[in-house]
Design a protein around this motif. Sequence first.
Motif, PDB file in Angstrom:
ATOM      1  N   ASP A 101       0.817  -1.220   0.000  1.00 52.64           N
ATOM      2  CA  ASP A 101       0.000   0.000   0.000  1.00 52.64           C
ATOM      3  C   ASP A 101       0.849   1.269   0.000  1.00 52.64           C
ATOM      4  OD1 ASP A 101      -2.338  -1.462   0.009  1.00 52.64           O
ATOM      5  OD2 ASP A 101      -2.765  -1.157   2.136  1.00 52.64           O
ATOM      6  N   ARG A 102       2.007   1.207   0.628  1.00 54.54           N
ATOM      7  CA  ARG A 102       2.845   2.414   0.757  1.00 54.54           C
ATOM      8  C   ARG A 102       3.864   2.587  -0.358  1.00 54.54           C
ATOM      9  NH1 ARG A 102       3.933   3.448   7.120  1.00 54.54           N
ATOM     10  NH2 ARG A 102       1.774   3.295   7.788  1.00 54.54           N
ATOM     11  N   LEU A 103       4.227   1.499  -1.008  1.00 55.85           N
ATOM     12  CA  LEU A 103       5.238   1.586  -2.074  1.00 55.85           C
ATOM     13  C   LEU A 103       4.850   2.508  -3.224  1.00 55.85           C
ATOM     14  CD1 LEU A 103       6.914  -1.873  -2.625  1.00 55.85           C
ATOM     15  CD2 LEU A 103       8.041   0.332  -2.427  1.00 55.85           C
ATOM     16  N   PRO A 104       3.600   2.567  -3.631  1.00 56.01           N
ATOM     17  CA  PRO A 104       3.264   3.465  -4.751  1.00 56.01           C
ATOM     18  C   PRO A 104       3.651   4.920  -4.491  1.00 56.01           C
ATOM     19  CG  PRO A 104       1.491   1.903  -4.421  1.00 56.01           C
ATOM     20  CD  PRO A 104       2.460   1.721  -3.272  1.00 56.01           C
ATOM     21  N   GLU A 105       3.690   5.350  -3.245  1.00 55.20           N
ATOM     22  CA  GLU A 105       4.123   6.726  -2.937  1.00 55.20           C
ATOM     23  C   GLU A 105       5.548   6.953  -3.421  1.00 55.20           C
ATOM     24  OE1 GLU A 105       3.561   7.654   1.252  1.00 55.20           O
ATOM     25  OE2 GLU A 105       1.693   6.512   1.247  1.00 55.20           O
ATOM     26  N   LEU A 106       6.431   6.005  -3.147  1.00 53.32           N
ATOM     27  CA  LEU A 106       7.830   6.120  -3.578  1.00 53.32           C
ATOM     28  C   LEU A 106       7.901   6.110  -5.106  1.00 53.32           C
ATOM     29  CD1 LEU A 106      10.908   6.108  -3.213  1.00 53.32           C
ATOM     30  CD2 LEU A 106      10.763   3.615  -2.946  1.00 53.32           C
ATOM     31  N   ARG A 107       7.185   5.188  -5.710  1.00 56.24           N
ATOM     32  CA  ARG A 107       7.218   5.091  -7.166  1.00 56.24           C
ATOM     33  C   ARG A 107       6.633   6.352  -7.815  1.00 56.24           C
ATOM     34  NH1 ARG A 107       5.016  -0.741  -8.487  1.00 56.24           N
ATOM     35  NH2 ARG A 107       5.924  -0.294 -10.502  1.00 56.24           N
ATOM     36  N   LYS A 108       5.573   6.904  -7.242  1.00 54.08           N
ATOM     37  CA  LYS A 108       4.964   8.127  -7.773  1.00 54.08           C
ATOM     38  C   LYS A 108       5.932   9.301  -7.628  1.00 54.08           C
ATOM     39  CE  LYS A 108       0.848  11.083  -7.346  1.00 54.08           C
ATOM     40  NZ  LYS A 108       1.573  12.261  -7.743  1.00 54.08           N
ATOM     41  N   GLU A 109       6.593   9.380  -6.500  1.00 51.39           N
ATOM     42  CA  GLU A 109       7.561  10.460  -6.283  1.00 51.39           C
ATOM     43  C   GLU A 109       8.657  10.407  -7.345  1.00 51.39           C
ATOM     44  OE1 GLU A 109      10.137  12.999  -3.353  1.00 51.39           O
ATOM     45  OE2 GLU A 109       8.287  12.042  -2.742  1.00 51.39           O
ATOM     46  N   LEU A 110       9.167   9.217  -7.640  1.00 55.74           N
ATOM     47  CA  LEU A 110      10.192   9.083  -8.678  1.00 55.74           C
ATOM     48  C   LEU A 110       9.656   9.554 -10.027  1.00 55.74           C
ATOM     49  CD1 LEU A 110      11.718   5.595  -7.781  1.00 55.74           C
ATOM     50  CD2 LEU A 110      12.822   7.836  -7.530  1.00 55.74           C
ATOM     51  N   ALA A 111       8.447   9.117 -10.370  1.00 58.33           N
ATOM     52  CA  ALA A 111       7.851   9.504 -11.655  1.00 58.33           C
ATOM     53  C   ALA A 111       7.615  11.015 -11.707  1.00 58.33           C
ATOM     54  CB  ALA A 111       6.543   8.746 -11.875  1.00 58.33           C
ATOM     55  N   ASP A 112       7.108  11.599 -10.620  1.00 63.59           N
ATOM     56  CA  ASP A 112       6.843  13.040 -10.588  1.00 63.59           C
ATOM     57  C   ASP A 112       8.132  13.850 -10.724  1.00 63.59           C
ATOM     58  OD1 ASP A 112       4.166  12.451 -10.261  1.00 63.59           O
ATOM     59  OD2 ASP A 112       4.080  13.031  -8.143  1.00 63.59           O
ATOM     60  N   GLU A 113       9.160  13.451  -9.999  1.00 65.34           N
ATOM     61  CA  GLU A 113      10.435  14.185 -10.064  1.00 65.34           C
ATOM     62  C   GLU A 113      11.041  14.088 -11.461  1.00 65.34           C
ATOM     63  OE1 GLU A 113      11.489  16.271  -7.912  1.00 65.34           O
ATOM     64  OE2 GLU A 113      10.196  15.710  -6.236  1.00 65.34           O
ATOM     65  N   ARG A 114      10.915  12.927 -12.070  1.00 63.23           N
ATOM     66  CA  ARG A 114      11.421  12.772 -13.440  1.00 63.23           C
ATOM     67  C   ARG A 114      10.638  13.636 -14.406  1.00 63.23           C
ATOM     68  NH1 ARG A 114      12.746   7.181 -16.274  1.00 63.23           N
ATOM     69  NH2 ARG A 114      13.959   8.315 -17.774  1.00 63.23           N
ATOM     70  N   ALA A 115       9.313  13.662 -14.250  1.00 62.94           N
ATOM     71  CA  ALA A 115       8.458  14.465 -15.133  1.00 62.94           C
ATOM     72  C   ALA A 115       8.776  15.955 -14.988  1.00 62.94           C
ATOM     73  CB  ALA A 115       6.989  14.207 -14.818  1.00 62.94           C
ATOM     74  N   ARG A 116       9.151  16.387 -13.787  1.00 63.98           N
ATOM     75  CA  ARG A 116       9.514  17.791 -13.548  1.00 63.98           C
ATOM     76  C   ARG A 116      10.932  18.102 -14.003  1.00 63.98           C
ATOM     77  NH1 ARG A 116       8.265  17.087  -7.795  1.00 63.98           N
ATOM     78  NH2 ARG A 116       6.034  16.920  -7.768  1.00 63.98           N
ATOM     79  N   GLY A 117      11.656  17.076 -14.435  1.00 64.89           N
ATOM     80  CA  GLY A 117      13.051  17.290 -14.808  1.00 64.89           C
ATOM     81  C   GLY A 117      13.934  17.485 -13.591  1.00 64.89           C
ATOM     82  N   ASN A 118      13.515  16.924 -12.472  1.00 60.18           N
ATOM     83  CA  ASN A 118      14.221  17.105 -11.206  1.00 60.18           C
ATOM     84  C   ASN A 118      14.944  15.820 -10.799  1.00 60.18           C
ATOM     85  OD1 ASN A 118      15.095  18.561  -9.019  1.00 60.18           O
ATOM     86  ND2 ASN A 118      13.267  18.156  -7.790  1.00 60.18           N
TER      87      ASN A 118
END
Length: 181
Positions: A101-118
């Motif tokens: 249940d908690r792992l998607p937060e980490l995976r989403k954070e990685l995807a969001d940071e990549r999408a922001r170019g961060n």
Amino acid sequence: MTSEPDWLLISVSTAGAPDSLRVQVWRKLRSLGALYLQQSVCLLPAKPPVVRDVRRLADRVRHQGGTARVLSMAFTDPAEEQSVIAELDAARDAEYAEVLDRLPELRKELADERARGNATYAEVEESEADLERFRSWLAKIAARDYFGAPGGQAARDAVEQAAAELAVFEDAALRAEVKHP
């Protein structure tokens, strides 16, 4: 009567002992994955590391003014033993489900940071620390998963998938740093 596994029946009372002992006992038995049959009475498989830890805990309880009994037992009814094993597996599966249940937060954070170019080294370090917490958490659950609860493999696979996604993120961070030193 079954011979494997043998079991420990543990009864602990911290009455008359320091208040902090009650919490220590609860935490230790919880970390071992004890199945409570009623208040202050629980059951654990008699695996060598468990036996050692329970004996140490019982000694600590006695030395601090409480009472502890650790009895070896075997089930006379195989169905009852299987029922207890199923309860222990269900408890581990609930813990594995929390990891999932908690792992998607980490995976989403990685995807969001990549999408922001961060994709930066600082983000890699932060995410590595998060991943290490998941691995540590998973290892603690696995240590008390005495019978191989079905949810364990899915949780291990999900953590490894997150590790693979972090590796891709780290590669993107390295490429970004090489472009803009």
